[in-house]
Design a protein around this motif. Structure first.
Motif, mmCIF file in Angstrom:
data_model
loop_
_atom_site.group_PDB
_atom_site.id
_atom_site.type_symbol
_atom_site.label_atom_id
_atom_site.label_comp_id
_atom_site.label_asym_id
_atom_site.label_seq_id
_atom_site.Cartn_x
_atom_site.Cartn_y
_atom_site.Cartn_z
ATOM 1 N N ARG A 162 0.633 -0.975 -0.024
ATOM 2 C CA ARG A 162 0.018 0.170 0.033
ATOM 3 C C ARG A 162 0.748 1.303 0.152
ATOM 4 N NH1 ARG A 162 -5.338 -1.489 0.635
ATOM 5 N NH2 ARG A 162 -5.733 -3.439 1.864
ATOM 6 N N LYS A 163 1.979 1.239 0.678
ATOM 7 C CA LYS A 163 3.021 2.192 0.618
ATOM 8 C C LYS A 163 4.392 1.903 0.276
ATOM 9 C CE LYS A 163 4.512 5.869 3.956
ATOM 10 N NZ LYS A 163 4.614 6.170 5.470
ATOM 11 N N PRO A 164 4.372 1.787 -1.192
ATOM 12 C CA PRO A 164 5.934 1.087 -1.679
ATOM 13 C C PRO A 164 7.150 1.923 -1.138
ATOM 14 C CG PRO A 164 3.928 1.280 -3.295
ATOM 15 C CD PRO A 164 3.724 2.268 -2.212
ATOM 16 N N LEU A 165 7.948 1.038 -1.132
ATOM 17 C CA LEU A 165 9.400 1.668 -0.570
ATOM 18 C C LEU A 165 9.730 2.199 -1.548
ATOM 19 C CD1 LEU A 165 10.794 -1.450 1.423
ATOM 20 C CD2 LEU A 165 10.210 0.733 2.295
ATOM 21 N N LEU A 166 9.505 1.900 -3.048
ATOM 22 C CA LEU A 166 10.146 2.619 -4.291
ATOM 23 C C LEU A 166 9.965 4.095 -4.281
ATOM 24 C CD1 LEU A 166 11.639 1.214 -6.656
ATOM 25 C CD2 LEU A 166 9.388 1.241 -7.949
ATOM 26 N N HIS A 167 8.781 4.524 -3.476
ATOM 27 C CA HIS A 167 8.521 6.010 -3.591
ATOM 28 C C HIS A 167 9.354 6.846 -2.582
ATOM 29 C CE1 HIS A 167 4.205 4.847 -4.935
ATOM 30 N NE2 HIS A 167 5.241 4.556 -5.802
#
Length: 401
Positions: A313-318
């Motif tokens: 839901r809250k990707p580390l990629l961001h």
């Protein structure tokens, strides 16, 4: 995980491997169960978790200290729901610290979903030869406190793990340590290092989950499946927080047998690397059962961190552009977590980053190929051992991406 970064439904159904305890007491006191194990529907207890841990760690030759580190009932002024559990008793984090040489760098190890620190039993001796090794059970898992899980959002769920880890760090008076996290523990370690970079010297993420989101990997097949009656049922179970541990508890006295079949197959007949000995398999099975069958707590994070499918839901990629800690990724060649998530992350990272792949290993690379895993960790931390770390080649057998 396939090339698109999506978990297969088969993998979801086998969640015990995907990202990888009677009621554990809220206090440090251990009470002997009234009813004999054979008469209880769920034959486990806090005492049996502790006993199973000691038996598994008897395989480790390096002396260690086990402790329940008091993290209080919450930081002053905190509004996080886990601090407002039905009990105001202090929480504790189950911790093991291994003997080490003087002035050795500190390595803190964080387990993945559905696991506990004992999963690293094949690694403690070798790692302790060069590090001061400290391993924990995250809040709500293993032998740690299991508060009622009150989180209602992704942000609160992340705070459950990050803030409890920070309170543990304060209680242990630790700083300037190397932080290693496996799978979901890698997600937690990365989020912690993002929030508290001043304490982390180096970040090691072993088969970390959390780099992809559903919007980035839309699937026509998944959309159709969700619309089917099977998809509706599975999505309902997911949103209802139906976990693999729920199945283990539901089986009652037959739960240990199911866990035994899983560990015997995954680390035995279907092992990707070094097969467990009969003694290792027996002790690990007992340990895994008792840590899975206890009161539901930290496991209930699942639906708040991942959506059905299961996408982050809250990707580390961001957030990788904001990382301030040098990072090493370690993957088994047969890991279901796609290492290309790390490749994509590295493009936006402004800190040193390397990706190491270990042969003859899957998601549990540290169990499947311990020697390869140790070589990868030592290589990742070479700057802590020698001044000429920049010229060292990757150890034989390992590959970079």
């Amino acid at each position: 995980m396939n090339g698109s970064g999506r978990w297969s439904l088969k993998t979801i159904a086998r969640m015990a491997e995907v990202i990888g305890s009677s009621n554990a007491a809220e206090s440090t006191a251990v009470r002997r169960p009234i009813w004999p194990s054979v008469l209880r529907w769920i034959p486990t207890s806090a005492e049996e978790i502790s006993t199973a841990e000691r038996r598994l760690l008897s395989l480790v030759k390096t002396p260690y200290v086990q402790e329940h580190v008091n993290i209080g009932s919450g930081p002053p002024g905190s509004t996080v729901r886990w601090f407002r559990s039905s009990s105001d008793q202090p929480r504790f984090i189950n911790t093991v610290t291994f003997d080490s040489k003087e002035n050795s760098p500190t390595l803190v190890m964080v387990h993945g979903y559905g696991a506990s620190h004992g999963f690293f039993f094949r690694n403690f001796d070798t790692l302790a030869s060069r590090f001061r090794v400290v391993a924990i059970d995250q809040l709500g898992w293993g032998g740690s406190s299991r508060p009622d899980f009150k989180c209602k959002s992704t942000e609160e769920t992340e705070a459950w793990f990050i803030d409890s880890f920070e309170e543990w760090r304060k209680a242990k008076n630790l700083s300037n340590f190397i932080l290693l996290g496996h799978s979901f523990g890698g997600y937690v370690a990365a989020q912690y290092a993002l929030k508290h970079p001043e304490h982390v010297q180096h970040l090691i993420l072993v088969g970390p989950v959390g780099f992809s989101s559903e919007t980035e990997h839309k699937s026509e097949w998944l959309t159709k499946f969700r619309a089917s009656w099977k998809g509706v049922i599975l999505n309902h179970l997911w949103e209802s927080n139906f976990t693999p541990q729920t199945v283990i508890r539901g089986l009652g006295r037959w739960g240990p047998g199911m866990v035994r079949k899983y560990t015997s197959a995954r680390f035995g007949s279907h092992s990707i690397g070094d097969i467990l000995t009969e003694e290792e398999s027996s002790l690990l099975t007992d340990y895994v059962y008792h840590t899975l069958a206890a009161k539901a707590s930290g496991e209930l994070c699942l639906k708040y961190i991942f959506s059905f499918g299961a996408f982050t839901r809250k990707p580390l990629l961001h957030s990788v552009a904001d990382w301030k800690v040098p990072t090493t990724f370690i993957y088994g060649h047969q890991d279901w977590v796609n290492y290309r998530g790390a490749v994509d992350a590295r493009k936006d990272m402004k800190v040193p980053c390397e990706i190491i792949r270990v042969p003859q290993a899957g998601h549990f690379v540290f169990i499947d190929n311990p020697s390869g895993f140790h070589s990868a960790v030592f290589h990742a931390c070479r700057r802590f051992f020698t001044q000429n770390h920049g010229d060292q080649e990757l150890p034989e057998g390992l590959t970079s991406a």
